[in-house]
Enzyme design. Structure first.
Site, PDB file in Angstrom:
ATOM      1  N   ASP A  86       0.802  -1.225   0.000  1.00 22.73           N
ATOM      2  CA  ASP A  86       0.000   0.000   0.000  1.00 22.73           C
ATOM      3  C   ASP A  86       0.834   1.275   0.000  1.00 22.73           C
ATOM      4  O   ASP A  86       0.444   2.270  -0.603  1.00 22.73           O
ATOM      5  CB  ASP A  86      -0.933   0.005   1.224  1.00 22.73           C
ATOM      6  CG  ASP A  86      -2.007  -1.061   1.088  1.00 22.73           C
ATOM      7  OD1 ASP A  86      -1.872  -1.903   0.194  1.00 22.73           O
ATOM      8  OD2 ASP A  86      -2.968  -1.055   1.865  1.00 22.73           O
ATOM      9  N   ASP A 128       0.169  -5.090   4.386  1.00 27.65           N
ATOM     10  CA  ASP A 128      -1.215  -4.959   4.861  1.00 27.65           C
ATOM     11  C   ASP A 128      -2.154  -6.096   4.452  1.00 27.65           C
ATOM     12  O   ASP A 128      -2.774  -6.732   5.294  1.00 27.65           O
ATOM     13  CB  ASP A 128      -1.823  -3.650   4.345  1.00 27.65           C
ATOM     14  CG  ASP A 128      -1.089  -2.439   4.885  1.00 27.65           C
ATOM     15  OD1 ASP A 128      -0.026  -2.616   5.498  1.00 27.65           O
ATOM     16  OD2 ASP A 128      -1.575  -1.321   4.690  1.00 27.65           O
ATOM     17  N   GLU A 451      -7.491   3.336  -0.435  1.00 27.17           N
ATOM     18  CA  GLU A 451      -7.277   4.094   0.796  1.00 27.17           C
ATOM     19  C   GLU A 451      -7.013   5.549   0.428  1.00 27.17           C
ATOM     20  O   GLU A 451      -6.391   5.830  -0.590  1.00 27.17           O
ATOM     21  CB  GLU A 451      -6.069   3.541   1.567  1.00 27.17           C
ATOM     22  CG  GLU A 451      -6.319   2.154   2.103  1.00 27.17           C
ATOM     23  CD  GLU A 451      -5.146   1.610   2.908  1.00 27.17           C
ATOM     24  OE1 GLU A 451      -4.065   2.223   2.878  1.00 27.17           O
ATOM     25  OE2 GLU A 451      -5.315   0.571   3.551  1.00 27.17           O
ATOM     26  N   SER A 477      -6.066   4.498   5.218  1.00 28.25           N
ATOM     27  CA  SER A 477      -4.852   3.824   5.662  1.00 28.25           C
ATOM     28  C   SER A 477      -4.878   3.754   7.176  1.00 28.25           C
ATOM     29  O   SER A 477      -5.457   4.602   7.845  1.00 28.25           O
ATOM     30  CB  SER A 477      -3.657   4.650   5.214  1.00 28.25           C
ATOM     31  OG  SER A 477      -2.539   4.339   5.994  1.00 28.25           O
TER      32      SER A 477
END
Length: 575
Positions: A86, A128, A451, A477
């Site tokens: 991410d 993540d 995000e 996030s």
């Protein structure tokens, strides 16, 4: 001689009997001995790649796991799967690939295990989505399973202070606001991330790493030690030995992941001020076992769990500090004192959670981990919201925020996607007191449920984090700060009320009462729904993201893409 009876293990289909001579010849081709071929075959799955520091150390750690499996009379077979990181995917089209990668990880691990008839799995993950993806595969296959986190990054140092990647994202806002020079930004970006490992704050990777211990799939304290420490390898070795013990005792992933263990996991997320993404990943892991554990259930636990671990982004410490204070086991010991842990859950060691916690001698240090009876705040760092804007729920992280900052009413300023909102924030085309609405960013409508860190970090950097609120059917996030509501469901693409909002509509967000509403009558919302033109067309007409958008379900159920454990017609290990 092997100490395991293979007559009931999946690998018998590829190693036993005269008809499997061709299969065995392939195994001999890779240097396996006769003894190794007839031992249990253990998949050692990693998300190793050169995309980001989160995964770069997994390859080394996998070797330690393999050593542990071998010591305990198993035959490890290493394989890799993908990861989308991410931090690098953030703030552009690449972010659409992130959540979809969770399903791809679970699917590819399942297919590899099925195709080669492996008997058990040790899964290593660093980023993540790779943590829940790996755990989902374990529960889906329902084999003896041990999870191990790759470890967190060390913090950087600048001007006598610890710095992390969140500081760099926020510095972009400072730079745009003219408060930081090119040279200062240049220095910060070079020192913020000094080693291998996943983001050090209590963002999504560390949140899900804490979950892996609390849910029972990882050995106690295995998630805490930073990635660059070679001494982490002893946890790898121990995890390899542990999975052989689980095979022997026939303890499978669903013996570990139960309704009670999911509740334990949600408690740990709440008390550490963990990432809102846990509200997406816990339901998805539950779904693989056929357990209904939705966003509401997660938020109910958040509501009555004190927040007592002082970690970034709401607090001041990072994963390394938590590890040095005794890690997740000490946190769970505090929860136990308040009667908030189910102690009869089985864990990866084969022992119960209660037995594991009995062995923990350390106590809360009062600095990183507060005593549970003197928490930072009485309720969890993450709160669920419901109302006529989000009939299926939404989620907001309030860790570290003052009570007066978590009730907000203001006129809507509506954007059709994140890019439009980011441009407006950059140009300061918004007003103090507004509720910024970013829609069409849900799992299906995005596609991919991006995000919004770039936008929220820019707001923080401009000093406006507390002066506006933000709501979206996308995600945030784990590093997001400010009053930011995500996971609004139903999403805009499914005709949820967020699709019907207009500039100037008065929106109220109340994280004390758990409400999110717009000052419109049901009749007005109905009339707008009748005029709604349908979902916004995306540029993804084919490929993996198109396929994901077709299959993905509701956010509150975890944004999953298949019917799950309830619809199962066989158990993989029993074929």
């Amino acid at each position: 001689m092997t100490k395991f009876d293979k007559s009931k293990l999946p690998s018998r289909h590829v190693t036993e009997g005269p008809q499997r001579a061709p299969h065995r010849s392939y195994l001999y081709a890779m240097g396996l001995s006769d003894v190794e071929i007839h031992q249990p075959l253990v998949g050692v799955a990693t998300c190793w790649n050169e995309a980001a520091p989160c995964n770069i150390a997994l390859n080394r750690q996998a070797q330690a796991v393999k050593g542990g499996v071998k010591e305990a009379h198993g035959t490890p077979r290493e394989f890799t799967t993908i990861t989308v990181t991410d931090g690098i995917a953030m703030g552009h089209e690449g972010m659409r690939a992130s959540l979809a990668s969770r399903e791809a990880i679970a699917d590819t691990v399942e297919l590899t295990m099925r195709g080669h008839c492996y008997d058990a799995i040790v899964g290593l993950a660093g980023c993540d989505k790779s943590l829940p993806g790996m755990m989902m595969a374990m529960v889906r296959l329902n084999v003896p399973s041990v999870f191990i986190y790759g470890g967190s990054i060390l913090p950087g140092r600048l001007n006598g202070k610890d710095v992390v990647v969140q500081d760099v994202f926020e510095a972009v806002g400072q730079h745009q606001a003219g408060n930081m020079s090119d040279a200062e930004l240049d220095i910060l970006e070079r020192v913020a991330c000094p080693s291998a490992g996943a983001c050090g704050g209590q963002f999504t990777a560390n949140t899900m790493a804490c979950v892996s211990e609390a849910i029972g799939l990882a050995l106690m304290n295995s998630s805490g030690m930073p990635a660059p420490y070679e001494s982490r390898d002893q946890y790898g070795e121990a995890s390899g030995r542990a999975v052989m013990n689980l095979i022997e005792k026939n303890i499978r992933a669903r013996d570990v992941v139960t309704r009670k263990s999911l509740e334990n996991a949600a408690r740990v997320v709440a008390c550490t001020g963990g990432s809102t993404n846990a509200g997406l990943h816990l339901p998805a892991i539950a779904h693989e076992a056929g357990i209904d554990f939705f966003l509401d259930d997660v938020c109910e636990i958040f509501r009555d769990t004190p927040y007592f671990v002082d970690l970034k982004p709401g607090g001041q410490y990072v994963a390394k500090d938590l590890y040095e204070a005794g890690g997740v086991p000490v946190v769970m010991k505090e929860l136990r004192k308040a009667g908030l842990m189910h102690e009869d859950c089985i864990t990866a060691s084969g022992r119960s959670m209660g037995e594991e916690l009995d062995m923990i001698t350390r106590e809360a240090d009062g600095r990183v981990i507060y005593p549970v009876d003197k928490p930072i705040s009485k309720t969890g760092g993450v709160v669920g919201l419901k109302g006529n804007v989000a009939p299926e729920g939404a989620i907001v992280k309030i860790a570290g925020m003052a009570e007066e900052d978590i009730v907000f009413t203001g006129p809507a300023r509506v954007f059709e996607c994140e890019e439009d909102a980011f441009e407006a924030v950059k140009a300061r085309q918004y007003k103090e007191g507004e509720v910024i609405v970013i829609r069409n960013e849900g799992p299906s409508g995005g596609p991919g449920m991006r995000e919004m860190l770039a936008t929220t970090a820019a707001l923080s950097g401009q000093g406006m984090g507390k002066k506006v609120a933000l709501i979206t059917d996308g995600r945030f996030s784990g590093a997001t700060r400010g009053f930011c509501v995500g996971h609004v469901g139903p999403e805009a693409a499914h005709g949820g009320p967020i699709a019907l909002l207009k500039d100037g509509d008065m929106i109220t967000i109340d994280a004390i009462k758990g409400e999110i509403s717009v000052d419109l009558s049901d009749d007005e919302l109905e009339a707008r729904k009748a005029d709604w033109k349908g979902p916004r067309e995306t540029i993804y007409g084919s490929g993996a993201l198109w396929k994901y958008a077709q299959q993905v379900g509701a956010t509150y159920k975890g944004a999953v893409t298949h019917p799950g454990g309830k619809a199962e017609k066989h158990g993989y290990m029993d074929l």
